[in-house]
Scaffold this motif. Sequence first.
Motif, PDB file in Angstrom:
ATOM      1  N   GLY A  90       0.818  -1.205   0.000  1.00 26.66           N
ATOM      2  CA  GLY A  90       0.000   0.000   0.000  1.00 26.66           C
ATOM      3  C   GLY A  90       0.852   1.254   0.000  1.00 26.66           C
ATOM      4  N   TYR A  91       0.216   2.372   0.330  1.00 29.45           N
ATOM      5  CA  TYR A  91       0.858   3.679   0.294  1.00 29.45           C
ATOM      6  C   TYR A  91       0.853   4.309   1.679  1.00 29.45           C
ATOM      7  CZ  TYR A  91       0.601   3.071  -4.684  1.00 29.45           C
ATOM      8  OH  TYR A  91       0.754   2.563  -5.946  1.00 29.45           O
ATOM      9  N   VAL A  92       1.993   4.824   2.094  1.00 26.41           N
ATOM     10  CA  VAL A  92       2.131   5.467   3.394  1.00 26.41           C
ATOM     11  C   VAL A  92       1.393   6.802   3.349  1.00 26.41           C
ATOM     12  CG1 VAL A  92       3.758   6.402   5.084  1.00 26.41           C
ATOM     13  CG2 VAL A  92       4.350   4.328   3.775  1.00 26.41           C
ATOM     14  N   THR A  93       0.406   6.972   4.250  1.00 28.54           N
ATOM     15  CA  THR A  93      -0.358   8.220   4.292  1.00 28.54           C
ATOM     16  C   THR A  93       0.014   9.095   5.485  1.00 28.54           C
ATOM     17  OG1 THR A  93      -2.183   7.159   5.492  1.00 28.54           O
ATOM     18  CG2 THR A  93      -2.322   7.215   3.066  1.00 28.54           C
ATOM     19  N   ARG A  94       0.603   8.501   6.515  1.00 32.01           N
ATOM     20  CA  ARG A  94       1.076   9.263   7.678  1.00 32.01           C
ATOM     21  C   ARG A  94       2.354   8.583   8.178  1.00 32.01           C
ATOM     22  NH1 ARG A  94      -4.668   9.057   8.445  1.00 32.01           N
ATOM     23  NH2 ARG A  94      -5.585  11.107   8.553  1.00 32.01           N
ATOM     24  N   SER A  95       3.296   9.413   8.611  1.00 39.35           N
ATOM     25  CA  SER A  95       4.559   8.900   9.127  1.00 39.35           C
ATOM     26  C   SER A  95       5.173   9.983   9.988  1.00 39.35           C
ATOM     27  CB  SER A  95       5.487   8.527   7.970  1.00 39.35           C
ATOM     28  OG  SER A  95       6.713   8.014   8.421  1.00 39.35           O
ATOM     29  N   GLY A  96       5.237   9.748  11.290  1.00 38.54           N
ATOM     30  CA  GLY A  96       5.807  10.757  12.172  1.00 38.54           C
ATOM     31  C   GLY A  96       5.037  10.871  13.463  1.00 38.54           C
ATOM     32  N   PRO A  97       5.081  12.054  14.099  1.00 37.23           N
ATOM     33  CA  PRO A  97       4.422  12.243  15.391  1.00 37.23           C
ATOM     34  C   PRO A  97       2.916  11.990  15.310  1.00 37.23           C
ATOM     35  CG  PRO A  97       5.883  14.083  14.894  1.00 37.23           C
ATOM     36  CD  PRO A  97       5.802  13.249  13.652  1.00 37.23           C
ATOM     37  N   ALA A  98       2.387  11.403  16.395  1.00 34.16           N
ATOM     38  CA  ALA A  98       0.955  11.095  16.462  1.00 34.16           C
ATOM     39  C   ALA A  98       0.493  11.158  17.904  1.00 34.16           C
ATOM     40  CB  ALA A  98       0.686   9.707  15.894  1.00 34.16           C
ATOM     41  N   SER A  99      -0.604  11.819  18.136  1.00 33.42           N
ATOM     42  CA  SER A  99      -1.166  11.914  19.474  1.00 33.42           C
ATOM     43  C   SER A  99      -1.511  10.533  20.010  1.00 33.42           C
ATOM     44  CB  SER A  99      -2.419  12.795  19.447  1.00 33.42           C
ATOM     45  OG  SER A  99      -2.984  12.877  20.727  1.00 33.42           O
ATOM     46  N   GLY A 100      -0.978  10.188  21.175  1.00 34.24           N
ATOM     47  CA  GLY A 100      -1.281   8.916  21.818  1.00 34.24           C
ATOM     48  C   GLY A 100      -0.394   7.758  21.390  1.00 34.24           C
ATOM     49  N   PHE A 101       0.383   7.938  20.313  1.00 34.71           N
ATOM     50  CA  PHE A 101       1.236   6.864  19.807  1.00 34.71           C
ATOM     51  C   PHE A 101       2.715   7.213  19.863  1.00 34.71           C
ATOM     52  CE2 PHE A 101      -2.588   5.870  17.110  1.00 34.71           C
ATOM     53  CZ  PHE A 101      -2.842   4.624  17.664  1.00 34.71           C
TER      54      PHE A 101
END
Length: 153
Positions: free
Chosen positions: A48-59
Amino acid sequence: MAPKIWPLERGHIVTSPFGPRSGGFHWGVDFGWPGGSSNRPVFATQGGYVTRSGPASGFGRWVVVDHPAADGGGTTVYGHVIPEVPVGRRVEAGERIASIDPDPRTNGNVAPHLHLEWHRSVWAPPGPDRLDPLPILAGAAYPIAERRPVLSG
């Protein structure tokens, strides 16, 4: 049928399943490794395709992969990781995309682990469009272990 791959190498364990738990409902599955999970490689479960990569609230940090129908459909979320792929990149099933973040402050001060979510189509807030990853991964292959150089002395 598109191949499915476990997100961690053979030998991982489920440390917290999908479903009710004290304090609420767990909308994913946590995977760990006996003896410690810090810096373990994380692999894409489908292409698939990466749509988010980096800081994330709660993760702390995350990688989110959208899977076109030809790759099996849905969206997967890999939380508490150090991303190794940029947004927009095409990844294949079994490709290394991250490593487990060794910093427990990024995951609620519990031991380092991978939090995996499976969304029916696109990323969705908690609810019926989040699916239990374990039945989906039943029968999945394990990623091929990374080859390390042999050091001669």
